[in-house]
Motif scaffolding. Structure first.
Motif, PDB file in Angstrom:
ATOM      1  N   ALA A 195     -10.417  -6.653 -10.255  1.00  0.00           N
ATOM      2  CA  ALA A 195     -10.936  -5.418  -9.190  1.00  0.00           C
ATOM      3  C   ALA A 195     -10.827  -6.004  -7.795  1.00  0.00           C
ATOM      4  N   PHE A 196     -11.280  -7.371  -7.631  1.00  0.00           N
ATOM      5  CA  PHE A 196     -11.681  -7.874  -6.609  1.00  0.00           C
ATOM      6  C   PHE A 196     -10.397  -8.539  -5.842  1.00  0.00           C
ATOM      7  N   LEU A 197      -9.506  -8.743  -6.618  1.00  0.00           N
ATOM      8  CA  LEU A 197      -8.290  -9.247  -6.171  1.00  0.00           C
ATOM      9  C   LEU A 197      -7.398  -8.104  -5.751  1.00  0.00           C
ATOM     10  N   ILE A 198      -7.477  -7.063  -6.552  1.00  0.00           N
ATOM     11  CA  ILE A 198      -6.734  -5.804  -5.929  1.00  0.00           C
ATOM     12  C   ILE A 198      -7.460  -5.382  -4.752  1.00  0.00           C
ATOM     13  N   SER A 199      -8.670  -5.414  -4.611  1.00  0.00           N
ATOM     14  CA  SER A 199      -9.182  -5.070  -3.177  1.00  0.00           C
ATOM     15  C   SER A 199      -8.574  -6.006  -1.835  1.00  0.00           C
TER      16      SER A 199
END
Length: 363
Positions: A195-199
């Motif tokens: 989720a952090f990497l997608i952001s």
């Protein structure tokens, strides 16, 4: 009416994006439960998507005369985008393999919070806490995350049941979709990293689109770099030669669905919506994924609809509309400021331009 229809296109597009992403998690889980290697599946998906997007920089854009120059600086940014995208997708595969699509969908609800924080840090999003629009976006984001958490982790009493489908049409692989495994916590942490990497992927795209606003070209080069990176990873991680052999089974269906629908269609549509609206707006749609997961499970898998799922869905919708209202309010404030400033700002204020469109699409 035409202006309203155009402004509604990103909304419809992001609803489609979330639905495709939720369904892709289910397909990936079924393929890995059937024995498909996650590393080779990643490589084949990127390779096929690169092949599909191959005509974009050489035919489509050059014929239309809209192909901007590809500089070395832009190419470096696209490589960084591909690296972040490859690692995030690999985290998604591993996380879902350790847990389930339900947990994967739940962890996607962290994306609005991560994106909001990264957008503020990178000064893409203005945080005027005295403004009602900023307060609405903050409260709406928190409400969406809390609502999705309630829908996922709080069941409550059952309120509606459907008879389970006949055993003849209920494959044994579906048992893996909702089963809690011993590595559930580890899978949750890996999915949170995804989720952090997608952001971060959203934020990097904004910087790229500022200098290189050709969406399809950027997607091709990104998928090309991702194919190379995933190929290197697969050659190192996969030792069994039979893992590279494709069969006409659920694994091949998963590769085709991932490459054509999830990568080419969904990521391209996401990038187009990002160019039109900005990263914070598109990230607010992620909590709707749990609504789709609950609905699809209720309709197609015969799952029981619980009170917690209904309450969570209502809170998600309220939070979502809070963010949309905040963005609309902020747009009106920008228009008023632009009309008062006069000069060149009048041209940009004559259209309904969402937040960050100027930054994302300017050359």
């Amino acid at each position: 009416m035409e202006g309203r229809a155009r402004s509604a296109l990103p909304f419809v597009g992001m609803i489609t994006v979330v639905l495709v992403q939720a369904s892709n998690m289910v397909v990936m889980k079924m393929a890995m439960s059937d024995g498909m290697n996650k590393y080779t599946m990643l490589f084949y998906s990127y390779a096929l998507s690169s092949l599909v997007l191959l005509p974009c920089p050489f035919v489509i854009s050059r014929r239309s005369g809209t192909c901007p120059p590809l500089t070395l600086a832009v190419l470096r940014k696209i490589f960084l985008l591909a690296l972040v995208g490859t690692v995030s997708r690999m985290c998604g595969y591993v996380g879902i393999n350790y847990s389930s699509p339900v947990l994967g969908t739940a962890m996607m609800n962290l994306i609005p919070a991560f994106t909001f924080i990264l957008a503020i840090i990178s000064r893409m999003e203005k945080a005027n806490w005295k403004s009602s629009s900023s307060q609405a976006k903050l409260v709406g984001t928190i409400a969406s995350v809390l609502g999705a958490s309630a829908a996922t982790f709080y069941a409550g009493p059952p309120i509606l049941r459907l008879p389970p489908p006949p055993s003849s049409i209920q494959p044994h692989r579906l048992v893996f979709l909702l089963s809690r495994q011993s590595n559930w916590i580890l899978g949750g942490f890996i999915l949170a990293a995804e989720a952090f990497l997608i952001s971060l992927w959203y934020i990097i795209q904004v910087f790229i689109l500022k200098d290189y606003p050709a969406v399809l070209n950027m997607m091709f080069y990104s998928m090309f770099f991702s194919t190379i990176l995933s190929g290197l990873l697969s050659f190192v991680a996969v030792r069994e030669p039979q893992a590279w052999i494709l069969k006409v089974d659920v694994g091949m269906i998963a590769i085709l669905y991932s490459a054509l629908v999830d990568i080419v269609f969904r990521l391209t549509l996401t990038t187009w919506c990002l160019k039109k609206t900005g990263p914070v707006y598109i990230s607010t749609f992620k909590p709707l994924g749990i609504v789709f997961a609950v609905g699809l499970g209720f309709i197609f898998l015969g799952e029981t609809l619980y009170l917690g799922s209904l309450i969570g869905a209502i809170v998600i919708v309220m939070g979502f509309y809070g963010v949309v209202w905040g963005k609309s309010k902020e747009e009106e404030e920008k228009k008023m400021e632009g009309s008062g400033a006069g000069g060149g700002s009048l041209a940009s204020s004559s259209h309904r331009i969402p937040l960050l469109q100027n930054r994302a699409s300017s050359v």
